[in-house]
Design an enzyme around this catalytic site. Structure first.
Site, PDB file in Angstrom:
ATOM      1  N   SER A 416      12.551 -13.582  20.559  1.00 56.86           N
ATOM      2  CA  SER A 416      12.344 -15.003  20.834  1.00 56.86           C
ATOM      3  C   SER A 416      12.374 -15.284  22.330  1.00 56.86           C
ATOM      4  O   SER A 416      11.724 -16.205  22.801  1.00 56.86           O
ATOM      5  CB  SER A 416      13.441 -15.836  20.179  1.00 56.86           C
ATOM      6  OG  SER A 416      13.539 -15.551  18.817  1.00 56.86           O
ATOM      7  N   HIS A 437       5.344 -13.132  18.316  1.00 57.11           N
ATOM      8  CA  HIS A 437       6.451 -14.039  18.019  1.00 57.11           C
ATOM      9  C   HIS A 437       6.112 -14.904  16.817  1.00 57.11           C
ATOM     10  O   HIS A 437       5.345 -15.862  16.921  1.00 57.11           O
ATOM     11  CB  HIS A 437       6.756 -14.904  19.260  1.00 57.11           C
ATOM     12  CG  HIS A 437       7.967 -15.752  19.097  1.00 57.11           C
ATOM     13  ND1 HIS A 437       8.049 -17.045  19.568  1.00 57.11           N
ATOM     14  CD2 HIS A 437       9.150 -15.513  18.477  1.00 57.11           C
ATOM     15  CE1 HIS A 437       9.230 -17.553  19.260  1.00 57.11           C
ATOM     16  NE2 HIS A 437       9.908 -16.641  18.603  1.00 57.11           N
ATOM     17  N   GLU A 449       2.757 -16.645  18.254  1.00 61.11           N
ATOM     18  CA  GLU A 449       2.565 -16.528  19.706  1.00 61.11           C
ATOM     19  C   GLU A 449       2.299 -15.057  20.026  1.00 61.11           C
ATOM     20  O   GLU A 449       3.108 -14.182  19.685  1.00 61.11           O
ATOM     21  CB  GLU A 449       3.823 -17.002  20.455  1.00 61.11           C
ATOM     22  CG  GLU A 449       3.897 -18.510  20.625  1.00 61.11           C
ATOM     23  CD  GLU A 449       5.138 -18.957  21.382  1.00 61.11           C
ATOM     24  OE1 GLU A 449       5.012 -19.740  22.323  1.00 61.11           O
ATOM     25  OE2 GLU A 449       6.252 -18.515  21.017  1.00 61.11           O
ATOM     26  N   ASN A 487       9.345 -22.169  22.566  1.00 66.64           N
ATOM     27  CA  ASN A 487      10.796 -22.292  22.746  1.00 66.64           C
ATOM     28  C   ASN A 487      11.152 -22.756  24.154  1.00 66.64           C
ATOM     29  O   ASN A 487      12.221 -23.325  24.374  1.00 66.64           O
ATOM     30  CB  ASN A 487      11.494 -20.968  22.416  1.00 66.64           C
ATOM     31  CG  ASN A 487      11.611 -20.763  20.904  1.00 66.64           C
ATOM     32  OD1 ASN A 487      11.389 -21.703  20.131  1.00 66.64           O
ATOM     33  ND2 ASN A 487      11.933 -19.554  20.482  1.00 66.64           N
TER      34      ASN A 487
END
Ligand code: 3HC
Ligand code: NAI
Length: 706
Positions: A416, A437, A449, A487
């Site tokens: 992450s 991701h 991602e 994120n």
């Protein structure tokens, strides 16, 4: 004999007594102005030419017609309008037959409905998907469809926007015949000649009788209105669709058409239409990352997954569902058994809901194998690592992959936040290392991602995009940084929410304001769902590098210190009595927040929902501008797709960057400068935002093809 093609996107050719009208407008025969002109001219010509006894409309290439030309929306209208074209087709004095293959969608289906007879072949997709673009069928679809197939079936098609197969279309009465060969032209011509031989009359859908049971039709409308009001969640066009279908029952055809047009134009003008059309093109543009042009995808026949926890199991399900074999590696037999059990649980849940059979599950699981030895990965083409979020653990895993994997195998990490460059640099083949991701639950969430480190080869990136296609995920190319695109934005708008909370808004008000804006959950509900411990660990990891002058709100830490990690522990920001999933406000949390405000020396003030959203969105947009500025995201639209597919951002707003354009970048920047008076460190305007405002430009101007 070829008659002169008026516009070369619509050609005419006499085949016996049938005028063959072919729409040839790549890629999908959308009904642009030229096509509308060509169709109109073809019908005029057919009526005027005594040699013509019937007209057959077909599409060249893979589709009949995919609908109106979406690129024309929002631009000044060019005559003839599609409703006029459809009316002219319907008014033709000679039988008009539409032969459908591939997409017959939106305006494409409306053209077919204006024809007098319809045939389709297997593989045809018939539908009125306008609702997905914030519209309603605007060329007679809301008036002709219910007259042809009845109000309940028409409402279902138009409100869902779903595609019906040719077989279903026949059962519904949407078409008259199902051709059994794949040759649409031969089928269409044969049908046309058969109709001529039988002296089949002109038969207009406007006169069809499926609405004759007025009471039943109105009851269907009332039911749809009721359900739509509950489900439509802020969407504008669904209730208009119900109104338009009601008009089909209550008004004469021509009046109904006028009413439909009026509602269609209202939808066309709505910001929701602009947002949804932006989303439509953006989700196609993200597929065009530069490496997908330059790189050649490698083979993808067998996949490895390391770790059978939350993510490893979800990723394995996604891969199995795509029909590929998976080899799962775990630390020990017990962990492997747990990994397999996680996968079983997903499929058993589907069986319980009647959406999967035990046989199908067995066939799928036959593609799964597990091992505690990395040697089992010797044959795989691509491995996805999903072990604990710890750089040393990951490096150890990659050392093993370096040892066992065949040359050319793609080595991916699902990290992450961790530095993928560092992982790549730790092995002998950095060009094969990439970030993939996934989002939790990985078998459901659409976003992937694709995180591209500097050393990676274009072929590996192209392979990642190919994998996304196989898994039916929406890939977004991201550069390496802490949190990539999604994120990284999350951390910033979460911080804005934390600051709002400490300054006086309750987490419950903030969540409600965010939901009212259109997201399914507010930020504090998300923390409770994902588990407060995850963010806590990340905050501790970053503590050493955090700017000591940056504002740090400690409320979440106070909850975590009590073991209140959210749903899984029964309480977090909310209370979850007896495992319930819908949380209740917690007075003890409010007391903790009060104490924290005092400790931080903050005098609480009140915020309106609008003030909350201005800060929340400004934070998200500003960081979005930063990731574009730094090249982490290729374009603003990549940020939009990330938030739409991974974070539940409302599609009808198009994504945060599209939303920013609709508000006006100067307004956003002025807000940020205003907020900066209180906290200049947090509210630093992105250089890109400043530059665009100075140039009088918007984010859309940067959304050129990558
Ligand atoms: N107008 C303009 N361009 C369109 C288009 C349309 N209606 N439909 C597709 N395209 C473009 C895409 O943007 C893409 O362009 P690109 O190659 O430059 O990226 C290209 O056509 C190919 O599209 P896909 O990549 O989506 O191709 P697929 O083969 O995967 O799918 C499809 C084909 C099922 C037709 C899909 O494109 C689709 O669903 N299109 C939209 C259909 C639709 O919503 N129609 C209703 C329009 S609204 C309307 O008709 C209003 C009327 O009621 C008045
Ligand atoms: P988890 O704790 O549920 O699962 C990790 C699994 O890896 C465990 O089953 C563990 O036994 C196994 N494992 C640990 N070391 C191993 C090794 N050396 N060899 C083989 N197996 C090993 O963790 P989770 O949530 O699945 O996360 C995994 C990765 O995915 C992390 O990098 C995380 O940051 C990332 N991620 C997590 C998301 C989430 O929402 N949970 C979302 C996206 C990414």
């Amino acid at each position: 004999m070829t008659l002169s093609p008026l516009a070369d996107v619509v050609t005419r050719e006499l085949r016996g007594k049938v005028l063959l009208v072919t729409i040839d407008h790549a890629p999908v025969n959308a009904l642009s102005a030229d096509v509308r002109r060509g169709l109109l001219a073809a019908i005029e010509a057919a009526d005027a030419d005594r040699a013509v006894e019937a007209v057959l409309i077909v599409g060249a290439g893979r589709n009949f017609i995919a609908g109106a030309d979406i690129r024309e929306f929002g631009k000044p209208p060019v005559p003839p309008s599609l409703p006029d074209v459809c009316n002219r087709i319907e008014a033709c004095a000679k039988p008009v037959i539409a032969a459908l293959h591939g997409a017959a969608l939106g305006g494409g289906l409306e053209v077919a409905l204006a024809a007098h007879y319809r045939i389709a072949v297997d593989g045809a997709k018939l539908g009125l998907p306008e609702v997905q673009l914030g519209l309603l069928p605007g060329a007679g679809g809301t008036q002709r469809t219910p007259r042809l197939i009845g109000a309940p079936a028409a409402l279902d098609l138009i409100l869902s926007g779903r595609h019906a197969s040719a077989k279903e279309a026949l059962a519904l009465g949407l078409i008259d015949r199902l051709g059994d060969s794949g040759d649409i032209l031969a089928e269409g011509l044969a049908y046309a000649h058969e109709l001529l031989a039988a002296h089949a009359p002109v038969r207009r859908t406007r006169d069809a009788a499926a609405l004759n049971d007025r009471a039943a039709s109105l009851a269907a409308v009332a039911k749809a209105r009721d359900e739509t009001a509950k489900k439509a969640r802020g969407l504008f066009s669904p209730l208009k669709i119900v109104d338009a279908v009601e008009a089909a029952i209550e008004q004469p055809f021509d009046e109904g058409l006028k009413f439909e047009r009026k509602l269609f134009l209202q939808c066309l003008d709505s910001p929701q239409r602009a947002g949804l059309v932006h989303a439509f093109f953006a989700e196609r543009e993200v597929l065009k990352a530069p490496e997908t042009r330059d790189g050649k995808p490698r083979a993808l026949e067998a996949i490895g997954v390391i770790g059978g926890g939350t993510m490893g199991a979800g990723i394995a399900v996604a891969v199995l569902d795509a029909g590929l074999p998976v080899t799962m590696i775990e630390r020990d037999e017990a962990s492997l058994a747990r990994g397999r059990a996680h996968i079983d649980k997903v499929y058993d849940g589907l069986i319980a809901k009647g959406r999967l059979t035990a046989e199908k599950k067995a066939a799928t699981m036959a593609r799964w194998s597990g091992s505690t030895s990395y040697d089992a990965l010797a044959h795989v083409d691509l491995v996805i690592e999903a072990v604990f979020e710890d750089l040393d653990v990951k490096k150890a895993v990659f050392a093993e992959l370096d040892r066992v994997c065949k040359p050319g195998a793609v080595l991916a990490t699902n990290t992450s936040y961790l530095d993928i460059e560092a992982i790549a640099a730790s092995i002998s083949r950095p060009a094969d290392v990439i970030g993939l991701h996934f989002f939790s639950p990985a078998n459901i969430m659409k976003l992937l991602e694709v995180v591209v480190p500097k050393q990676v080869s274009a072929d590996v990136v192209a392979t990642a995009f190919e994998l996304a296609k196989k898994l039916r995920k929406t890939p977004v190319r991201a550069g390496v940084c802490d949190g990539f695109i999604g994120n990284r934005l999350l951390a910033v708008y979460r911080a804005a929410a934390d600051a709002l909370m400490e300054d006086g808004a309750s987490p419950y008000q903030i969540d409600a304001a965010v939901r009212a804006f259109g997201l399914p959950m507010g930020p504090f509900q998300v923390v409770d769902l994902a588990g407060g411990d995850i963010g806590w660990a990340a905050r501790k990891r970053r503590a050493a590098t955090r700017d000591p002058n940056a504002r740090y709100v400690q409320i979440a830490d106070r909850l975590c210190e009590r073991g209140w990690f959210g749903q899984k522990t029964g309480r977090g920001f909310y209370l979850y009595p007896e495992g319930s999933r819908g949380g209740m406000p917690d007075p003890e949390v409010e007391a903790i927040i009060d104490a924290e405000r005092k400790r931080a020396g903050v005098t609480p003030r009140s915020f309106t929902d609008e003030q909350i959203m201005r800060r929340y969105m400004a934070a998200m947009i500003n960081e979005g501008a930063n990731v574009v500025h730094e090249g982490i995201a290729l374009r603003p639209l990549d940020v939009d797709v990330t938030l739409l597919y991974g974070y539940g951002f409302p599609r009808y707003r198009g994504g945060p960057m599209k939303y920013a354009d609709s508000v006006g970048l100067a307004t956003i920047l002025a807000d940020i400068r205003e907020f900066a008076k209180e906290d200049p460190l947090f509210w630093r305007p992105s250089p890109l935002l400043v530059e665009l405002v100075e140039r009088g430009a918007d984010f859309a101007s940067l959304n050129t093809t990558a």
